[in-house]
Design an enzyme around this catalytic site. Structure first.
Site, PDB file in Angstrom:
ATOM      1  N   PRO A  58       0.835  -1.205   0.000  1.00 46.67           N
ATOM      2  CA  PRO A  58       0.000   0.000   0.000  1.00 46.67           C
ATOM      3  C   PRO A  58       0.872   1.259   0.000  1.00 46.67           C
ATOM      4  CG  PRO A  58      -0.682  -1.544   1.718  1.00 46.67           C
ATOM      5  CD  PRO A  58       0.643  -2.001   1.221  1.00 46.67           C
ATOM      6  N   HIS A  59       0.478   2.247  -0.788  1.00 43.60           N
ATOM      7  CA  HIS A  59       1.202   3.512  -0.816  1.00 43.60           C
ATOM      8  C   HIS A  59       0.329   4.561  -1.483  1.00 43.60           C
ATOM      9  CE1 HIS A  59       2.159   1.516  -4.656  1.00 43.60           C
ATOM     10  NE2 HIS A  59       2.116   2.728  -5.163  1.00 43.60           N
ATOM     11  N   ALA A  60       0.684   5.827  -1.286  1.00 40.06           N
ATOM     12  CA  ALA A  60       0.007   6.946  -1.932  1.00 40.06           C
ATOM     13  C   ALA A  60       1.084   7.949  -2.341  1.00 40.06           C
ATOM     14  CB  ALA A  60      -1.026   7.557  -0.991  1.00 40.06           C
TER      15      ALA A  60
END
Length: 608
Positions: free
Chosen positions: A524-526
């Site tokens: 998960p990342h943004a």
């Protein structure tokens, strides 16, 4: 027969001997080779032994008989591979190229010129865009293939023929093969030549018959995004760019053709983190081909993606100069130069790397300056540089370009200028020389220009014991809560704002299960602007799977949250993660780990 006394290296002699033997234009004996290559009988016998060993390593046999002399025996495609590799070894000096021409012209008068004319006219008639650095090599190769195809047939697999039958170029190649009536099996050679030419033609967007490679390019680019935590701003343009290079690469590998990448060792050393990530991202291509990609091809795509990542850097809206990169050593060298220059001069817009031939055809208004690895005549500002820049090279080049073109009022002083100013007022200690000081000052001046990958933290420095956690809840939380739990250490350590956790969830809602790297591991990342304060990572391992987007096709056991501050600083850590993901044993150990110590040990082993 070769009759020209020049200084040949051992590799030159053996490559020429392979071409003479494979052409089968006369009965080649030790005497023939001795007379042609101007060396002693003992030297030729030693060369023959080495060629026999080399051939055997490539599943080809070299035998001698009184009737035929030395001949190669085995799969015709493998023998042609020996020919291609020998041509590559001889291409880089005029004298050895002339010797190859002499061999070819034994087949018929001016045979090399005839083949070159026919192939160049074929490209012109059908408006084919070729990779300039491979044109000469392909002309020599097809000339030797034409000679062999007068007595030997090539055999392709049914799957290869099926792929080639869909290509428009195959119908065009029929005409080219027909210009050489001595070819025994015209249908088989048409297929083979089509494969050869596809390995050097730059693809147009979604060219008919290669749509499956466009899909592969799309998947590879997505994989790069997922494994780096980067989002390409112009994703479709990146896919188009990669596709244009992927098509020839696919057919090169399919046909077992070698590309000459003399800088592969430097690429693996200087861009090792990106090399590992690129290799992992190219698995869709490996699956299509059913084999591991050669390092030379991986290195080629490493530079392509490195350039794309470098181009994403924010640039000031000042006057933009257009810079052209030219290198005679081939596309790989040009791409390396372009990548290094893009980092050094973010205020420049770099045009696609060009060959000398393309430069001559290019309007002067299309560019403002040139970077080249050799001197050349031009009306534009020219900056000559080596393909791989040393720290000193970077300082001098930066100073020269800024003084002459970009920022006349802000010139970076050279190290020499600094020393000339300081040294009259200081006394050097015993054993300290001006050269030592120059190296030290240069190193200090270039600190900010040093590769971020060299300074960026390792995976073990980010996934520290306090950032690794386990969850044994039954039932497991939903996937949104799982991401929040996995990212909680980042908030607690003030690495990110709380809104970053929501942003990671939103990315999955917007783009689907792209964070699933496979094997039940998700990343998960943004974006940095979604609340990242410092580069950080965290890991949460569940005893039971969490289904991403509530889809049983995406069971996740391990969530590794990434908070990146830019497009590059985290690549070193992710390259270590990539090494784990490409090692089945390591993946299994990670999935079976029950303690923080086991995971930390696994990560540290991967960094050794």
């Amino acid at each position: 027969m070769i009759r020209q006394a020049i200084n040949l290296t051992e590799n030159d002699r053996q490559a020429l001997a392979i071409l003479m033997i494979s052409a089968e234009l006369e009965e080649i004996s030790v005497y023939h080779l001795q007379d042609a290559l101007f060396v002693s009988r003992g030297t030729i016998l030693a060369d023959i032994k080495k060629i026999q060993k080399y051939a055997q390593e490539n599943d080809v046999v070299l035998k001698y008989s009184r009737q035929s002399g030395y001949r190669f025996y085995g799969d015709e495609r493998l023998i042609r591979q020996l020919i291609q590799k020998s041509i590559l070894a001889l291409l880089y000096q005029p004298a050895t190229k002339e010797l190859m021409v002499n061999i070819l012209n034994q087949f018929s008068d001016d045979f090399h010129l005839r083949v070159m004319t026919e192939i160049r006219q074929f490209f012109k008639n059908h408006r084919l865009t070729v990779v300039p650095s491979r044109t000469e090599e392909t002309i020599y190769f097809l000339a030797f293939v034409i000679i062999r195809s007068s007595t030997h047939s090539i055999v392709l697999t049914d799957s290869e023929i099926s792929i080639l039958n869909h290509l428009i170029i195959k119908k065009k190649v029929v005409e080219l093969v027909q210009h050489f009536p001595g070819v025994v099996n015209q249908e088989a050679e048409t297929n083979y030549w089509a494969m050869v030419l596809m390995g050097m033609i730059q693809a147009k967007v979604r060219e008919y018959g290669t749509e499956f490679l466009y899909d592969c390019s799309y998947e590879i680019c997505r994989k790069v995004e997922h494994s780096t935590g980067i989002e390409f701003k112009a994703f479709n343009n990146v896919v188009d760019h990669i596709y244009a290079h992927l098509v020839p690469a696919y057919f090169r590998i399919l046909g077992k053709f070698t590309i000459q990448n003399v800088l592969i060792e430097q690429i693996q050393k200087q861009y090792n983190h990106l090399f590992q990530i690129t290799h992992y991202s190219l698995t869709p291509l490996e699956e299509l081909l059913g084999e591991r990609l050669p390092d030379s091809e991986i290195g080629y795509f490493t530079i392509l993606f490195g350039g794309e990542i470098a181009n994403m850097a924010e640039r000031p809206e000042d006057k933009r100069y257009r810079a052209l990169v030219v290198c005679p050593s081939g596309m790989s060298s040009s791409l390396i130069m372009r990548s290094e220059l893009a980092t050094l001069f973010p205020m420049l817009d770099f045009i696609e790397a060009r060959s000398f031939f393309e430069l001559e055809q290019m309007p002067l208004d299309d560019y403002d300056l040139i970077f080249s690895s050799v001197d050349l005549e031009t009306q534009k500002p020219l900056y000559v540089m080596p393909p791989i820049l040393s720290t000193t090279d970077k300082v001098e080049l930066l100073r020269q370009v800024q003084r002459e073109l970009l920022l006349p009022s802000v010139v970076v002083p050279s190290v020499t200028d600094i020393l000339e100013t300081i040294l009259p007022y200081v006394t050097l200690k015993e054993g300290v020389t001006q050269d030592k000081i120059k190296k030290l000052v240069t190193k200090k001046m270039m600190k900010q220009l040093k590769k971020k990958g060299d300074e960026s933290p390792m995976l073990s420095e980010l996934l520290t014991p306090d950032k690794i956690r386990f969850n044994h809840e039954t039932p497991t939380p939903n996937w949104q809560d799982a991401i929040h739990l996995a990212g909680a250490p980042l908030v607690q350590n003030d690495d990110v704002e709380p809104r970053y956790l929501d942003a990671m969830v939103q990315k999955v809602l917007d783009f689907g299960p792209f964070i699933h790297l496979g094997f039940g591991i998700a990343l998960p990342h943004a974006r940095p602007e979604d609340g990242v304060k410092d580069l950080a990572m965290s890991l949460l391992k569940f005893s039971e799977p969490v289904y991403l987007l509530d889809d049983e096709k995406n069971p996740i056991r391990i969530f590794i949250c990434l908070a990146a501050v830019d497009n590059e600083t985290h690549l070193r850590a992710l390259s270590s993660l990539t090494k784990i993901l490409t090692d089945k044993t390591a993946v299994q150990r990670l999935l079976e780990a029950e303690t923080t110590e086991e995971i930390v040990t696994l990560i540290q082993e991967g960094e050794e």
